[in-house]
Write an enzyme that holds these catalytic residues in place. Structure first.
Site, short mmCIF file in Angstrom:
data_model
loop_
_atom_site.label_atom_id
_atom_site.label_comp_id
_atom_site.label_asym_id
_atom_site.label_seq_id
_atom_site.Cartn_x
_atom_site.Cartn_y
_atom_site.Cartn_z
N TYR A 96 0.83 -1.21 0.00
CA TYR A 96 0.00 0.00 0.00
C TYR A 96 0.87 1.26 0.00
O TYR A 96 1.80 1.38 0.79
CB TYR A 96 -0.93 0.02 1.22
CG TYR A 96 -2.11 -0.95 1.10
CD1 TYR A 96 -2.25 -1.80 0.01
CD2 TYR A 96 -3.10 -1.00 2.09
CE1 TYR A 96 -3.31 -2.67 -0.10
CE2 TYR A 96 -4.17 -1.87 2.00
CZ TYR A 96 -4.27 -2.71 0.90
OH TYR A 96 -5.33 -3.57 0.82
N1 LIG Z 1 -7.13 -8.02 0.29
C1 LIG Z 1 -7.27 -7.29 -0.77
O1 LIG Z 1 -6.84 -7.68 -1.87
C2 LIG Z 1 -7.98 -5.97 -0.65
C3 LIG Z 1 -8.47 -5.33 -1.81
C4 LIG Z 1 -9.17 -4.13 -1.64
C5 LIG Z 1 -9.34 -3.58 -0.39
N2 LIG Z 1 -8.83 -4.21 0.71
C6 LIG Z 1 -8.98 -3.61 2.06
O2 LIG Z 1 -10.34 -3.28 2.30
C7 LIG Z 1 -10.43 -1.92 2.67
C8 LIG Z 1 -11.77 -1.32 2.28
O3 LIG Z 1 -12.01 -1.44 0.91
P1 LIG Z 1 -11.83 -0.19 -0.08
O4 LIG Z 1 -11.11 0.89 0.60
O5 LIG Z 1 -11.29 -0.80 -1.33
O6 LIG Z 1 -13.31 0.23 -0.46
P2 LIG Z 1 -14.63 0.57 0.38
O7 LIG Z 1 -14.41 0.39 1.81
O8 LIG Z 1 -15.72 -0.16 -0.29
O9 LIG Z 1 -14.79 2.13 0.01
C9 LIG Z 1 -13.99 3.06 0.64
C10 LIG Z 1 -14.14 4.44 0.03
O10 LIG Z 1 -15.50 4.86 0.02
C11 LIG Z 1 -15.59 6.25 0.39
N3 LIG Z 1 -16.29 6.28 1.69
C12 LIG Z 1 -16.05 5.50 2.79
N4 LIG Z 1 -16.94 5.75 3.77
C13 LIG Z 1 -17.78 6.69 3.28
C14 LIG Z 1 -18.90 7.34 3.82
N5 LIG Z 1 -19.37 7.03 5.02
N6 LIG Z 1 -19.53 8.28 3.07
C15 LIG Z 1 -19.08 8.57 1.82
N7 LIG Z 1 -18.02 7.98 1.26
C16 LIG Z 1 -17.36 7.05 1.98
C17 LIG Z 1 -14.16 6.76 0.47
O11 LIG Z 1 -13.69 7.17 -0.82
P3 LIG Z 1 -14.11 8.52 -1.55
O12 LIG Z 1 -14.30 9.57 -0.49
O13 LIG Z 1 -12.99 8.80 -2.48
O14 LIG Z 1 -15.37 8.19 -2.30
C18 LIG Z 1 -13.42 5.50 0.86
O15 LIG Z 1 -12.05 5.57 0.56
C19 LIG Z 1 -9.21 -1.28 1.97
O16 LIG Z 1 -8.92 0.00 2.50
C20 LIG Z 1 -8.18 -2.32 2.24
O17 LIG Z 1 -7.69 -2.22 3.56
C21 LIG Z 1 -8.17 -5.40 0.60
#
Ligand SMILES: NC(=O)c1ccc[n+]([C@@H]2O[C@H](COP(=O)([O-])OP(=O)(O)OC[C@H]3O[C@@H](n4cnc5c(N)ncnc54)[C@H](OP(=O)(O)O)[C@@H]3O)[C@@H](O)[C@H]2O)c1
Length: 324
Positions: free
Chosen positions: A54
């Site tokens: 990351y």
């Molecule tokens: N193991 C793997 O291969 C893998 C892959 C992907 C992710 N992950 C992990 O999973 C975590 C979460 O997934 P993700 O970050 O991909 O996507 P997510 O949690 O589905 O979406 C996160 C994004 O949504 C927006 N957001 C979050 N809460 C909000 C709210 N309450 N109101 C409005 N917008 C909001 C923000 O971006 P904006 O403000 O830009 O819209 C935020 O960065 C990652 O951070 C990572 O640690 C792991």
């Protein structure tokens, strides 16, 4: 015997903390991110998911460094329960078990403390099956050597998981967690491949990553825009028309419950018996997300959400490393 880890009902994802390419990270938000960290821990959301891959370009490792810094600065409640869960990438140049041990030590260096939960970021089974054995052995070594409190996997499907589980049993190493993409927009492999059932049988906690569909399920993005810059914007443009019925259903449930769409989407993950780890970039987002705790969707609401999600003609793209 390793120390026990306490896992909360929800965690916090930190992929965006250092990633400029996909998430438009700028170091000027670091004070905001410290606020996110403080708020989460103070309210019992003590699990932070990160990865040694990351952080883009010269910001490589930034998410881990920030988590180290934020943990040191934090002096409030639940400090003792903070669980930093990092993922070690199966880079093509990581070939030996020793390379995994060195990678975990480098993560610990960036964190300024030992890693709590170490996870294999992805399986190489789909493209370089010969590479995986040594890396998994290294992962297990980290546990038997007492360098970490727990071991987890990521992007494994049930078939592959069972094989690794058996190998780890032989070494007396429990698999504590498995994280895969899981949300109302992405039910493969949890539902379609029956991964939840297998995890339950093996006593493994399922962690739901991208539980807000990269932000789509918050309802703040619509076809008319504005959409996020870059790849995420392109993806959203393609998905948005097809997911309208789901956003409408989420909206109806949210309105009836006096909750936000994000809270309903995250509560759905919790009701499915998983730990969602939504990413948050601001205190407002973290506060909103934590509103998913302390209540539960009814069976009727779950059925309606499931039915609507199952009938969508567009779904989130799957991680290319996800195995069966
Ligand atoms: N193991 C793997 O291969 C893998 C892959 C992907 C992710 N992950 C992990 O999973 C975590 C979460 O997934 P993700 O970050 O991909 O996507 P997510 O949690 O589905 O979406 C996160 C994004 O949504 C927006 N957001 C979050 N809460 C909000 C709210 N309450 N109101 C409005 N917008 C909001 C923000 O971006 P904006 O403000 O830009 O819209 C935020 O960065 C990652 O951070 C990572 O640690 C792991």
């Amino acid at each position: 015997m390793s120390e026990k880890l306490t896992l909360p009902l929800m965690g916090c994802g930190t992929w965006a903390w250092g990633n400029q390419l996909l998430w438009g990270y700028d170091p000027s938000i670091d004070s905001q991110l410290q606020e996110v960290f403080n708020y989460c821990v103070a309210n019992g959301v003590t699990l932070f998911d990160t990865g040694d891959s990351y952080g883009t370009g010269k910001l490589s490792g930034r998410s881990e460094s920030l988590l180290g810094q934020f943990s040191r600065n934090y002096a409030g409640a639940n400090r003792e329960n903070i669980c930093i869960a990092t993922k070690l990438a199966a880079y093509p140049w990581r070939l030996t078990r020793q390379s995994m041990i060195a990678a975990c030590q480098a993560s610990a260096q960036r964190l300024g403390k030992p890693v709590d939960l170490v996870q294999m970021h992805w399986s190489t089974a789909n493209y370089a099956p010969w590479q995986e054995g040594a890396l998994l052995n290294g992962l297990a070594d980290l546990y038997t050597q007492g360098q970490v409190k727990g071991v987890g996997l990521s992007n494994y499907g049930p078939k592959r998981l069972k094989k690794v589980y058996q190998k780890f049993v032989e070494r007396g190493v429990p698999i504590l967690t498995l994280q895969v993409q899981y949300s109302l927009l992405s039910t493969y492999p949890v539902t379609e491949l029956g991964l939840k059932q297998v995890c339950d049988e093996l006593g493994i906690t399922l962690i739901a990553y991208s539980p807000l569909g990269l932000g789509l399920l918050t309802g703040k993005y619509c076809e008319k825009g504005p959409l996020p810059k870059g790849i995420r914007g392109l993806l959203f443009k393609r998905l948005l028309p097809g997911i309208r019925p789901l956003l409408q259903c989420l909206q109806a449930v949210a309105q009836y419950r006096g909750k936000t769409l994000s809270q309903v989407a995250l509560n759905w993950c919790i009701c499915k018996g998983t730990i969602p780890i939504p990413g948050a970039k601001s205190l407002t987002q973290a506060q909103d997300n934590l509103g998913a705790l302390g209540w539960r969707l009814s069976d009727g609401e779950m059925t309606e959400l499931d039915r609507t999600a199952a009938n969508l003609d567009r779904k989130m793209v799957q991680n290319i490393f996800q195995t069966r």
